[in-house]
Design an enzyme around this catalytic site. Sequence first.
Site, PDB file in Angstrom:
ATOM      1  N   ASP A  45       0.846  -1.205   0.000  1.00  0.00           N
ATOM      2  CA  ASP A  45       0.000   0.000   0.000  1.00  0.00           C
ATOM      3  C   ASP A  45       0.883   1.257   0.000  1.00  0.00           C
ATOM      4  OD1 ASP A  45       0.861  -0.153   2.619  1.00  0.00           O
ATOM      5  OD2 ASP A  45      -1.127   0.063   3.516  1.00  0.00           O
ATOM      6  N   SER A  46       2.196   1.057   0.034  1.00  0.00           N
ATOM      7  CA  SER A  46       3.131   2.150  -0.260  1.00  0.00           C
ATOM      8  C   SER A  46       2.837   2.752  -1.633  1.00  0.00           C
ATOM      9  CB  SER A  46       4.577   1.639  -0.214  1.00  0.00           C
ATOM     10  OG  SER A  46       4.725   0.501  -1.044  1.00  0.00           O
ATOM     11  N   ASP A  84      -0.931  -6.207  -0.158  1.00  0.00           N
ATOM     12  CA  ASP A  84      -1.303  -5.555   1.097  1.00  0.00           C
ATOM     13  C   ASP A  84      -2.811  -5.371   1.171  1.00  0.00           C
ATOM     14  OD1 ASP A  84       0.860  -5.065   2.743  1.00  0.00           O
ATOM     15  OD2 ASP A  84       1.288  -3.078   1.907  1.00  0.00           O
ATOM     16  N   LYS A 112      -1.182  -9.403   3.091  1.00  0.00           N
ATOM     17  CA  LYS A 112      -0.451  -8.890   4.252  1.00  0.00           C
ATOM     18  C   LYS A 112      -1.319  -7.917   5.024  1.00  0.00           C
ATOM     19  CE  LYS A 112       3.342  -6.099   3.838  1.00  0.00           C
ATOM     20  NZ  LYS A 112       2.922  -4.860   4.528  1.00  0.00           N
ATOM     21  N   GLU A 114      -1.429  -5.451   8.758  1.00  0.00           N
ATOM     22  CA  GLU A 114      -0.626  -4.811   9.804  1.00  0.00           C
ATOM     23  C   GLU A 114      -1.304  -4.935  11.165  1.00  0.00           C
ATOM     24  OE1 GLU A 114       0.073  -0.717   8.787  1.00  0.00           O
ATOM     25  OE2 GLU A 114       0.963  -1.223   6.852  1.00  0.00           O
ATOM     26  N   GLU A 181       9.203  -4.229  10.575  1.00  0.00           N
ATOM     27  CA  GLU A 181       9.615  -2.923  10.051  1.00  0.00           C
ATOM     28  C   GLU A 181      10.124  -2.009  11.161  1.00  0.00           C
ATOM     29  OE1 GLU A 181       6.889  -1.114   7.286  1.00  0.00           O
ATOM     30  OE2 GLU A 181       7.890   0.836   7.365  1.00  0.00           O
TER      31      GLU A 181
HETATM   32  O1  KIV Z   1       3.640  -1.096   1.558  1.00  0.00           O
HETATM   33  C1  KIV Z   1       4.805  -1.527   1.550  1.00  0.00           C
HETATM   34  O2  KIV Z   1       5.609  -1.249   0.644  1.00  0.00           O
HETATM   35  C2  KIV Z   1       5.220  -2.394   2.651  1.00  0.00           C
HETATM   36  C3  KIV Z   1       6.654  -2.796   2.736  1.00  0.00           C
HETATM   37  C4  KIV Z   1       7.525  -1.635   3.025  1.00  0.00           C
HETATM   38  C5  KIV Z   1       6.868  -3.892   3.715  1.00  0.00           C
HETATM   39  O3  KIV Z   1       4.401  -2.757   3.448  1.00  0.00           O
HETATM   40 NA    NA Z   2       2.412  -1.742   3.306  1.00  0.00          NA
END
Ligand code: KIV
Ligand code: NA
Length: 263
Positions: A45-46, A84, A112, A114, A181
């Site tokens: 989600d970056s 994510d 993934k 969090e 992280e």
């Molecule tokens: O969103 C992302 O890029 C991430 C990684 C930095 C682990 O969650």
């Molecule tokens: Na992320």
Amino acid sequence: RKAVSIPGLIALREKGEKITMLTAYDASFASLMDRCGVEILLIGDSLGMVCQGHDSTLPVTLQDVAYHTAAVARGNQKALVVADMPFGSYATPEAAFNNAVQLVQAGAQMVKLEGGTWLLPTIKFLTERAIPVCAHLGLTPQSVHQLGGYKVQGKTDASASLLKAEALAVQEAGATLLVLEAIPASLGKEVTDSLHIPTIGIGAGVDCSGQVLVMHDLLGVFPGRKARFVKNFMEGQTSIDAAVLAYVAAVKDKSFPALEHSF
Ligand code: KIV
Ligand code: NA
């Protein structure tokens, strides 16, 4: 190479070979990374920051992640595709399942999420229903407002103990991968040694089972502030392929992350 699978990742960990993961958001870069031998492609989600220009990951929607996941899956052949779950998409186990199905149908092989203790029922719910889960502990960017900024986590004895307990608990709940992280390198090692599932570090020291970087950071094209754990692998290289290969080599031979990238 053979297609990367979860048992394959566990086997790499068991033989002491480091696992490489990068974020990917489109088919062309996914294809390049796959060709370079990257084991895991993460539709992070970056993307809200590096693709959309937001200043956090919070505005990212499920549809956004599904769109990029479908593109990555089309470009990829052998890497494991992890997507994510965006902010607000997994508040309850049922919502998480319904939303994760969308990402799996877009091409994700794992999702993934969090969080720690509060997520245990959700991790159990998803994995019992055949959706593999990667957990994410330490600095969890979707909690930026509660954390009061993007800060290193697990620095006090109490927070380190909690993180260690949560790592064991997410494994017990069924997670088969764990991203750590921005935590002290010593804690990254302790957590990794206590688990049988692989850990993937970003700012969590060299002793995690593998490493992940955001693609734009690896290529030195993200205009924002650079975190300590970031390294521009384009330096000294003349192609993107060469930069990705240099990253893979540096993770495999444990020269990345160095102390200067660790806490
Ligand atoms: O969103 C992302 O890029 C991430 C990684 C930095 C682990 O969650
Ligand atoms: Na992320």
